[in-house]
Write a protein that holds these residues in place. Structure first.
Motif, PDB file in Angstrom:
ATOM      1  N   THR A 130      62.378  27.030 -70.598  1.00  0.00           N
ATOM      2  CA  THR A 130      62.264  25.961 -71.589  1.00  0.00           C
ATOM      3  C   THR A 130      63.121  24.743 -71.271  1.00  0.00           C
ATOM      4  O   THR A 130      63.101  23.761 -72.009  1.00  0.00           O
ATOM      5  CB  THR A 130      62.680  26.490 -72.980  1.00  0.00           C
ATOM      6  N   VAL A 131      63.881  24.785 -70.192  1.00  0.00           N
ATOM      7  CA  VAL A 131      64.841  23.729 -69.865  1.00  0.00           C
ATOM      8  C   VAL A 131      64.153  22.606 -69.090  1.00  0.00           C
ATOM      9  O   VAL A 131      63.433  22.861 -68.117  1.00  0.00           O
ATOM     10  CB  VAL A 131      66.014  24.316 -69.061  1.00  0.00           C
ATOM     11  N   TRP A 173      71.377  28.469 -82.029  1.00  0.00           N
ATOM     12  CA  TRP A 173      71.104  27.050 -82.133  1.00  0.00           C
ATOM     13  C   TRP A 173      72.352  26.267 -81.757  1.00  0.00           C
ATOM     14  O   TRP A 173      73.456  26.828 -81.671  1.00  0.00           O
ATOM     15  CB  TRP A 173      70.640  26.682 -83.533  1.00  0.00           C
ATOM     16  N   GLU A 228      64.103  28.347 -78.879  1.00  0.00           N
ATOM     17  CA  GLU A 228      64.001  27.263 -77.905  1.00  0.00           C
ATOM     18  C   GLU A 228      63.192  26.072 -78.408  1.00  0.00           C
ATOM     19  O   GLU A 228      63.550  24.919 -78.170  1.00  0.00           O
ATOM     20  CB  GLU A 228      63.416  27.816 -76.607  1.00  0.00           C
ATOM     21  N   TYR A 240      61.019  32.032 -77.971  1.00  0.00           N
ATOM     22  CA  TYR A 240      60.284  30.788 -78.209  1.00  0.00           C
ATOM     23  C   TYR A 240      60.726  30.136 -79.512  1.00  0.00           C
ATOM     24  O   TYR A 240      60.791  28.904 -79.607  1.00  0.00           O
ATOM     25  CB  TYR A 240      58.777  31.048 -78.241  1.00  0.00           C
ATOM     26  N   VAL A 293      66.940  28.822 -70.245  1.00  0.00           N
ATOM     27  CA  VAL A 293      66.785  28.470 -71.655  1.00  0.00           C
ATOM     28  C   VAL A 293      68.003  27.680 -72.140  1.00  0.00           C
ATOM     29  O   VAL A 293      69.059  27.707 -71.527  1.00  0.00           O
ATOM     30  CB  VAL A 293      66.618  29.736 -72.523  1.00  0.00           C
ATOM     31  N   TYR A 294      67.831  27.025 -73.291  1.00  0.00           N
ATOM     32  CA  TYR A 294      68.904  26.193 -73.840  1.00  0.00           C
ATOM     33  C   TYR A 294      69.891  26.993 -74.689  1.00  0.00           C
ATOM     34  O   TYR A 294      71.107  26.859 -74.512  1.00  0.00           O
ATOM     35  CB  TYR A 294      68.310  25.068 -74.687  1.00  0.00           C
ATOM     36  N   ARG A 347      64.503  22.241 -78.764  1.00  0.00           N
ATOM     37  CA  ARG A 347      63.864  21.169 -78.008  1.00  0.00           C
ATOM     38  C   ARG A 347      63.460  19.998 -78.913  1.00  0.00           C
ATOM     39  O   ARG A 347      63.325  18.872 -78.443  1.00  0.00           O
ATOM     40  CB  ARG A 347      62.655  21.712 -77.262  1.00  0.00           C
ATOM     41  N   TYR A 375      69.001  30.491 -76.355  1.00  0.00           N
ATOM     42  CA  TYR A 375      68.761  31.921 -76.572  1.00  0.00           C
ATOM     43  C   TYR A 375      69.746  32.773 -75.771  1.00  0.00           C
ATOM     44  O   TYR A 375      69.898  32.590 -74.570  1.00  0.00           O
ATOM     45  CB  TYR A 375      67.324  32.283 -76.189  1.00  0.00           C
TER      46      TYR A 375
END
Length: 269
Positions: A210-211, A262, A167, A164, A233-234, A171, A236
């Protein structure tokens, strides 16, 4: 280590299966035997999660505090299936199910005062209705520490883990090493609200997604993510892979003993 949504899922499950009725409590491993004997046959009042902590409340007989740590797991099954042998720290048996706890960092019987002391050391939990995000903001807005470190500090925010953390920073386009005191108050509110939404979704689904819809595999044509953590996820655990938004290779470093991910382009310093 399980993140907060996992503990809230467990609390809801144990509440449904055991609350309001007597349960059998044992410790096949023996390390919780004395406490288990004191609780055996007592009424399981309720289950509650706070951050990464799980509490089984037996009313005047005490509260079992569980912290899974890196290796702790719960195994659940419906009776009459027999529970397996093994190193089981705590076993609950109710009217319809049994639950085994293995390998936790903490499994201890506490008083209400001792339980409150643990909660008092924790920051607000985005999954709790009594959370006070302004409490976290007071700490963050005065700190020179990076946001990446602050989000993992359970005394600042309870329940947020490595996934979390990475992500939610992505975001919102926040550089991980930005000092807390440099964060805009309005942006902090957006981050908090996003954590609430993402973690609630995690409680419902049992995985971390999270995407945004426009970046999902079925829309972009990319292969679905294959990872033991599950979820789309983006950044992680995607070090070196192209960012799903801009194509820049995802970066990775170590911060306080944990891997940090990141996108250098989407989260510029």
């Amino acid at each position: 280590m399980p993140e907060g949504h996992t503990l809230h899922r467990l609390a809801r499950l144990h509440q449904r299966r055991y609350a309001g009725a007597p349960v059998r409590v044992s410790s096949p491993q023996g390390r919780f035997a004395g406490e288990a004997a004191a609780l055996d046959g007592r009424t399981f009042v309720r289950a509650e999660a706070y951050g990464k902590h799980l509490f089984h409340d037996y009313g005047p007989h005490g509260i079992v505090h569980v912290h899974l740590g890196l290796y702790g797991t719960f195994t659940e099954a419906r009776l009459p299936e027999e529970p397996p042998f093994g190193q089981v720290r705590m076993r609950l048996t109710g009217r319809t199910h049994w639950t085994d706890l293995r390998g936790p960092t903490r499994c201890e019987l506490l008083s209400a005062v001792e339980t409150d002391a643990i909660k008092d050391r924790l920051g607000p939990d985005p999954l709790r209705s009594d959370a006070q995000p302004e409490q976290a903001w007071r700490r963050i807005s005065r700190s020179r520490t990076s946001l990446a470190a602050l989000l993992m500090d359970q005394s600042v925010i309870a329940g947020v883990g490595n996934v979390y953390r990475a992500e939610v920073l992505f975001r919102h386009g926040i550089a991980p090493m930005l000092p807390g005191r440099s964060l805009d108050a309005a942006l902090w509110k957006d981050v908090w609200d996003d954590l609430v939404a993402l973690m609630r979704a995690g409680v419902r689904s049992g995985r971390i997604d999270t995407v945004a819809d426009e970046h999902l595999p079925e829309v972009t044509g990319r292969a679905p993510r294959k990872d033991r953590h599950g979820g789309e996820v983006y950044v992680y655990r995607r070090a070196g892979q192209p960012c799903l938004v801009c194509g820049t290779p995802v970066a990775q470093t170590e911060l306080a003993g944990r891997n940090l991910y990141w996108c250098p382009a989407c989260q510029p310093a």
